[in-house]
Design a protein around this motif. Structure first.
Motif, PDB file in Angstrom:
ATOM      1  N   LEU A   1      -6.650   7.542   6.323  1.00 40.45           N
ATOM      2  CA  LEU A   1      -6.921   7.280   4.912  1.00 40.45           C
ATOM      3  C   LEU A   1      -7.565   5.911   4.684  1.00 40.45           C
ATOM      4  CD1 LEU A   1      -3.612   8.650   3.320  1.00 40.45           C
ATOM      5  CD2 LEU A   1      -5.904   9.643   3.043  1.00 40.45           C
ATOM      6  N   GLY A   2      -7.541   5.082   5.724  1.00 39.42           N
ATOM      7  CA  GLY A   2      -8.097   3.734   5.598  1.00 39.42           C
ATOM      8  C   GLY A   2      -7.112   2.722   5.072  1.00 39.42           C
ATOM      9  N   GLY A   3      -5.830   3.068   5.092  1.00 41.16           N
ATOM     10  CA  GLY A   3      -4.808   2.164   4.549  1.00 41.16           C
ATOM     11  C   GLY A   3      -4.371   1.081   5.511  1.00 41.16           C
ATOM     12  N   ILE A   4      -4.330   1.409   6.810  1.00 41.33           N
ATOM     13  CA  ILE A   4      -3.855   0.446   7.800  1.00 41.33           C
ATOM     14  C   ILE A   4      -4.696   0.515   9.072  1.00 41.33           C
ATOM     15  CG2 ILE A   4      -1.456   0.567   6.958  1.00 41.33           C
ATOM     16  CD1 ILE A   4      -0.833   2.238   9.520  1.00 41.33           C
ATOM     17  N   LYS A   5      -4.568  -0.532   9.870  1.00 39.30           N
ATOM     18  CA  LYS A   5      -5.054  -0.573  11.246  1.00 39.30           C
ATOM     19  C   LYS A   5      -3.952  -1.198  12.094  1.00 39.30           C
ATOM     20  CE  LYS A   5      -9.996  -1.265  10.207  1.00 39.30           C
ATOM     21  NZ  LYS A   5     -11.140  -2.214  10.365  1.00 39.30           N
TER      22      LYS A   5
ATOM     23  N   LYS B   1       0.378  -5.202  15.852  1.00 42.58           N
ATOM     24  CA  LYS B   1       0.875  -5.503  14.517  1.00 42.58           C
ATOM     25  C   LYS B   1       0.122  -4.659  13.487  1.00 42.58           C
ATOM     26  CE  LYS B   1       2.003 -10.286  15.750  1.00 42.58           C
ATOM     27  NZ  LYS B   1       1.691 -11.728  15.504  1.00 42.58           N
ATOM     28  N   ILE B   2       0.792  -4.365  12.384  1.00 46.66           N
ATOM     29  CA  ILE B   2       0.187  -3.543  11.335  1.00 46.66           C
ATOM     30  C   ILE B   2      -0.669  -4.418  10.431  1.00 46.66           C
ATOM     31  CG2 ILE B   2       0.647  -2.024   9.369  1.00 46.66           C
ATOM     32  CD1 ILE B   2       3.360  -1.375  10.704  1.00 46.66           C
ATOM     33  N   LEU B   3      -1.924  -4.017  10.259  1.00 47.29           N
ATOM     34  CA  LEU B   3      -2.834  -4.692   9.331  1.00 47.29           C
ATOM     35  C   LEU B   3      -3.094  -3.749   8.165  1.00 47.29           C
ATOM     36  CD1 LEU B   3      -4.827  -7.131   8.805  1.00 47.29           C
ATOM     37  CD2 LEU B   3      -6.591  -5.680   9.838  1.00 47.29           C
ATOM     38  N   ILE B   4      -2.685  -4.154   6.972  1.00 46.37           N
ATOM     39  CA  ILE B   4      -2.917  -3.343   5.774  1.00 46.37           C
ATOM     40  C   ILE B   4      -4.324  -3.629   5.276  1.00 46.37           C
ATOM     41  CG2 ILE B   4      -2.147  -2.823   3.432  1.00 46.37           C
ATOM     42  CD1 ILE B   4       0.634  -3.855   4.242  1.00 46.37           C
ATOM     43  N   THR B   5      -5.179  -2.625   5.317  1.00 45.52           N
ATOM     44  CA  THR B   5      -6.583  -2.789   4.899  1.00 45.52           C
ATOM     45  C   THR B   5      -6.812  -2.335   3.461  1.00 45.52           C
ATOM     46  OG1 THR B   5      -7.021  -0.682   6.013  1.00 45.52           O
ATOM     47  CG2 THR B   5      -7.541  -2.692   7.229  1.00 45.52           C
ATOM     48  N   ASP B   6      -5.872  -1.526   2.931  1.00 44.61           N
ATOM     49  CA  ASP B   6      -5.983  -1.086   1.536  1.00 44.61           C
ATOM     50  C   ASP B   6      -4.573  -0.908   0.975  1.00 44.61           C
ATOM     51  OD1 ASP B   6      -6.493   0.086  -0.923  1.00 44.61           O
ATOM     52  OD2 ASP B   6      -8.121   1.339  -0.175  1.00 44.61           O
ATOM     53  N   LEU B   7      -4.089  -1.943   0.307  1.00 45.73           N
ATOM     54  CA  LEU B   7      -2.723  -1.924  -0.222  1.00 45.73           C
ATOM     55  C   LEU B   7      -2.550  -0.844  -1.282  1.00 45.73           C
ATOM     56  CD1 LEU B   7      -0.023  -3.473   0.066  1.00 45.73           C
ATOM     57  CD2 LEU B   7      -0.770  -4.936  -1.823  1.00 45.73           C
TER      58      LEU B   7
ATOM     59  N   GLY C   1      -7.614  -8.315   6.009  1.00 38.41           N
ATOM     60  CA  GLY C   1      -6.617  -7.630   5.203  1.00 38.41           C
ATOM     61  C   GLY C   1      -5.302  -8.381   5.205  1.00 38.41           C
ATOM     62  N   LEU C   2      -4.230  -7.649   5.003  1.00 39.62           N
ATOM     63  CA  LEU C   2      -2.886  -8.232   4.949  1.00 39.62           C
ATOM     64  C   LEU C   2      -2.157  -7.905   6.245  1.00 39.62           C
ATOM     65  CD1 LEU C   2      -2.138  -7.046   1.317  1.00 39.62           C
ATOM     66  CD2 LEU C   2      -2.745  -9.370   2.009  1.00 39.62           C
ATOM     67  N   LEU C   3      -1.936  -8.919   7.058  1.00 37.64           N
ATOM     68  CA  LEU C   3      -1.326  -8.719   8.369  1.00 37.64           C
ATOM     69  C   LEU C   3       0.185  -8.846   8.280  1.00 37.64           C
ATOM     70  CD1 LEU C   3      -1.734  -8.388  11.481  1.00 37.64           C
ATOM     71  CD2 LEU C   3      -1.693 -10.913  11.591  1.00 37.64           C
ATOM     72  N   ILE C   4       0.908  -7.846   8.790  1.00 42.90           N
ATOM     73  CA  ILE C   4       2.360  -7.948   8.954  1.00 42.90           C
ATOM     74  C   ILE C   4       2.567  -8.697  10.263  1.00 42.90           C
ATOM     75  CG2 ILE C   4       4.509  -6.671   9.294  1.00 42.90           C
ATOM     76  CD1 ILE C   4       3.265  -4.434   7.558  1.00 42.90           C
TER      77      ILE C   4
END
Length: 218
Positions: free
Chosen positions: A194-198, A203-209, A160-163
């Motif tokens: 909701l499955g949006g982040i992990k 660190k915050i990983l965005i799994t569903d932007l 996903g998208l890692l902050i």
């Protein structure tokens, strides 16, 4: 925005460079200072303190940028408009006499355009951020802030998208004007459900932007 004009200006002068360690402050709101600062390397955070002592975070900055307002061009000393705290292990900042900076800006059309565009972009960003924070409610404000963190620190990974920067729930609360970090804890858990982040190595990983965007009024 393109900072090449600013970089060229800095390269052509021998300005002092201030080095600060993590969690130390470069300036405090209201403290008189005669310098303008430009971030050379590292990560800083700007914030203000309310009358009742609460901190409200404004922005993280992690690239070449003017990090202190210039104000008028004649006063040698001005009151710092906000706090600037170092968030990386260290940060380097160019220290420029603010009167000299204004004189150099007035002599250079390209610098004038850069400064005008810089403040125009910052004003539009602040207006957009205020709109999103006021219209989205607390949950939407948290989604807005996570999206902004992604915009600043986001890197693409296979998952996903890692902050790629550790930001605590307390800091997110301070960005959103939420008094309790526990409230942010609940909203972060809601985003996880909701499955949006992990959370990955703190660190915050965005799994569903799309889930974040669905909760942000733009």
């Amino acid at each position: 925005m393109d900072s090449q004009v600013l970089q060229d200006y800095l390269d052509n002068h021998s300005f002092s460079v201030v080095v600060k360690k993590k969690k130390t402050y470069l300036t405090y709101e209201g403290l008189q200072d005669r310098y303008a600062y430009v971030l050379k390397s590292g990560i800083i955070k700007t914030s203000v303190i309310s009358r009742d002592g609460r901190e409200f975070n404004l922005r993280y900055i992690n690239s070449l940028e003017i990090v202190s307002l210039l104000r008028d061009e004649y006063s040698q000393f001005i009151d710092a408009p906000f706090n600037i705290r170092i968030e990386s292990e260290k940060a380097e900042l160019y220290q420029i006499d603010r009167v000299q900076f204004w004189q150099d800006i007035n002599k250079s059309k390209s610098l004038q355009m850069y400064v005008k565009n810089y403040y125009r972009v910052r004003l539009l960003h602040s207006m957009k951020k205020m709109q999103q924070m006021l219209m989205n409610g607390k949950f939407g404000a948290v989604c807005t802030q996570i999206y902004e963190l992604y915009d600043t620190f986001g890197v693409s990974t296979n998952e996903g998208l890692l902050i790629d920067f550790v930001v605590t729930n307390e800091e997110i609360a301070h960005f959103c004007g939420i008094t309790s970090a526990s409230s942010v804890n609940r909203m972060m858990q809601q985003l996880k459900d909701l499955g949006g982040i992990k959370i990955q190595d703190r660190k915050i990983l965005i799994t569903d932007l799309a889930i974040l965007k669905d909760n942000i009024i733009v």
